[in-house]
Design a protein around this motif. Structure first.
Motif, PDB file in Angstrom:
ATOM      1  N   UNK A 165      10.535   7.014 -26.449  1.00 19.29           N
ATOM      2  CA  UNK A 165      10.002   8.364 -26.612  1.00 19.29           C
ATOM      3  C   UNK A 165      11.077   9.406 -26.341  1.00 19.29           C
ATOM      4  N   UNK A 166      11.847   9.189 -25.283  1.00 22.43           N
ATOM      5  CA  UNK A 166      12.892  10.153 -24.944  1.00 22.43           C
ATOM      6  C   UNK A 166      13.960  10.206 -26.035  1.00 22.43           C
ATOM      7  N   UNK A 167      14.278   9.055 -26.644  1.00 22.82           N
ATOM      8  CA  UNK A 167      15.253   9.035 -27.738  1.00 22.82           C
ATOM      9  C   UNK A 167      14.711   9.785 -28.948  1.00 22.82           C
ATOM     10  N   UNK A 168      13.422   9.613 -29.249  1.00 21.00           N
ATOM     11  CA  UNK A 168      12.796  10.348 -30.356  1.00 21.00           C
ATOM     12  C   UNK A 168      12.814  11.846 -30.080  1.00 21.00           C
ATOM     13  N   UNK A 169      12.491  12.215 -28.852  1.00 18.03           N
ATOM     14  CA  UNK A 169      12.452  13.628 -28.492  1.00 18.03           C
ATOM     15  C   UNK A 169      13.844  14.243 -28.541  1.00 18.03           C
ATOM     16  N   UNK A 170      14.849  13.514 -28.059  1.00 15.75           N
ATOM     17  CA  UNK A 170      16.224  14.024 -28.086  1.00 15.75           C
ATOM     18  C   UNK A 170      16.668  14.267 -29.524  1.00 15.75           C
ATOM     19  N   UNK A 171      16.334  13.342 -30.424  1.00 15.44           N
ATOM     20  CA  UNK A 171      16.682  13.522 -31.837  1.00 15.44           C
ATOM     21  C   UNK A 171      15.931  14.712 -32.428  1.00 15.44           C
ATOM     22  N   UNK A 172      14.650  14.856 -32.071  1.00 15.23           N
ATOM     23  CA  UNK A 172      13.860  15.987 -32.565  1.00 15.23           C
ATOM     24  C   UNK A 172      14.427  17.312 -32.084  1.00 15.23           C
ATOM     25  N   UNK A 186      17.508  17.982 -31.241  1.00 14.55           N
ATOM     26  CA  UNK A 186      18.766  18.236 -31.947  1.00 14.55           C
ATOM     27  C   UNK A 186      18.508  18.787 -33.349  1.00 14.55           C
ATOM     28  N   UNK A 187      17.580  18.150 -34.083  1.00 14.58           N
ATOM     29  CA  UNK A 187      17.304  18.570 -35.455  1.00 14.58           C
ATOM     30  C   UNK A 187      16.614  19.923 -35.503  1.00 14.58           C
ATOM     31  N   UNK A 188      15.677  20.158 -34.609  1.00 18.03           N
ATOM     32  CA  UNK A 188      14.961  21.440 -34.599  1.00 18.03           C
ATOM     33  C   UNK A 188      15.906  22.580 -34.227  1.00 18.03           C
ATOM     34  N   UNK A 189      16.780  22.351 -33.248  1.00 21.65           N
ATOM     35  CA  UNK A 189      17.774  23.369 -32.883  1.00 21.65           C
ATOM     36  C   UNK A 189      18.671  23.679 -34.067  1.00 21.65           C
ATOM     37  N   UNK A 190      19.121  22.635 -34.763  1.00 21.59           N
ATOM     38  CA  UNK A 190      20.025  22.815 -35.899  1.00 21.59           C
ATOM     39  C   UNK A 190      19.342  23.590 -37.020  1.00 21.59           C
ATOM     40  N   UNK A 192      10.856  17.116 -40.589  1.00 20.88           N
ATOM     41  CA  UNK A 192      10.931  18.199 -39.607  1.00 20.88           C
ATOM     42  C   UNK A 192       9.564  18.577 -39.046  1.00 20.88           C
ATOM     43  N   UNK A 193       8.492  18.664 -39.870  1.00 21.55           N
ATOM     44  CA  UNK A 193       7.186  18.958 -39.262  1.00 21.55           C
ATOM     45  C   UNK A 193       6.797  17.955 -38.182  1.00 21.55           C
ATOM     46  N   UNK A 194       7.079  16.654 -38.399  1.00 27.05           N
ATOM     47  CA  UNK A 194       6.787  15.658 -37.370  1.00 27.05           C
ATOM     48  C   UNK A 194       7.592  15.927 -36.108  1.00 27.05           C
ATOM     49  N   UNK A 195       8.835  16.339 -36.292  1.00 26.99           N
ATOM     50  CA  UNK A 195       9.682  16.601 -35.116  1.00 26.99           C
ATOM     51  C   UNK A 195       9.171  17.820 -34.348  1.00 26.99           C
ATOM     52  N   UNK A 196       8.710  18.843 -35.073  1.00 26.21           N
ATOM     53  CA  UNK A 196       8.105  19.990 -34.387  1.00 26.21           C
ATOM     54  C   UNK A 196       6.862  19.544 -33.622  1.00 26.21           C
TER      55      UNK A 196
END
Length: 212
Positions: A77-84, A86-90, A117-121
């Motif tokens: 979960x933490x790895x998924x959140x870290x990737x999200x 990064x992508x959302x910030x970018x 991206x919607x999933x990451x948000x």
């Protein structure tokens, strides 16, 4: 006299010819696949109801690989959140006020989006109870709303930040209702359908700070 050779066993196509060996797994590809599947699962169903077995089955891999690559469900979960994060910030750059509504509509329903991206948000709304994960997701939500407030007011303004957070909450609510709930007609709305109502919302809340 020599011993007659035994029968030659056929080799199945695509299998290694050396006994006892197996084709090596593409570790990086498997890890990326687990991240993609887990992001979708966590975003749609939440942390508590998602199991590592669900994720492994969806990814078509052995469940033991989750422990190998991520240590645990919490680590995944933490790895998924870290990737999200990064992508959302970018993706959340310093957008001018008059482009915020169009940018939000594109993030939510753009037809050319292939990066989930919607999933990451949506993942930013999910909690695992881990404090480090909480700090990450709150930090990126704060950054996005601060950039939006800056675009609206041009300076550090508490009222502008509150208004920006209300707009961000509305955008996240749209993503939630489109993805998890499938509420129509919102779920079927296109980028063009969403642009005008979002512009009304942004102008009503944020443009006020430009004229006050």
């Amino acid at each position: 006299m020599g011993t007659a050779p035994g029968p030659v066993m056929p080799v199945a196509p695509g299998r290694a010819t050396i006994p006892g060996t197996r084709r090596p797994r593409d570790a990086e590809r498997t890890r990326a696949q687990l991240l993609a599947v887990a992001t979708g699962r966590f975003a749609r169903n939440g942390y508590a109801t998602t199991t590592v077995r669900d994720i492994a089955d969806d990814a078509g891999v052995n469940v033991a690989l989750i422990s190998r690559y991520f240590t645990s469900k919490e680590g995944l979960f933490e790895a998924c959140l870290a990737e999200a994060v990064t992508e959302v910030r970018r993706d959340s750059d310093d957008t001018p006020l008059d482009r915020i509504a169009a940018a939000l509509a594109h993030k939510i329903a753009g037809p050319d989006r292939e990066d989930r991206l919607p999933e990451r948000f949506l993942l930013l709304l999910r909690s695992s109870g881990d404090q480090h994960a909480e700090d990450m997701r709150l930090g990126v939500l704060r950054t996005i709303s601060e950039r939006m407030a800056s675009a609206a007011a041009g300076h550090d303004d508490g009222s502008a930040l509150l208004r920006a957070q209300i707009v961000l909450s509305a955008a996240l609510g749209i993503i939630l209702m489109r993805g998890s709930l499938g509420l129509q007609p919102l779920a079927g709305a296109t980028e063009q359908d969403l642009a005008a109502p979002l512009a009304d919302l942004v102008n009503a809340l944020c443009a006020k700070d430009r004229t006050s």
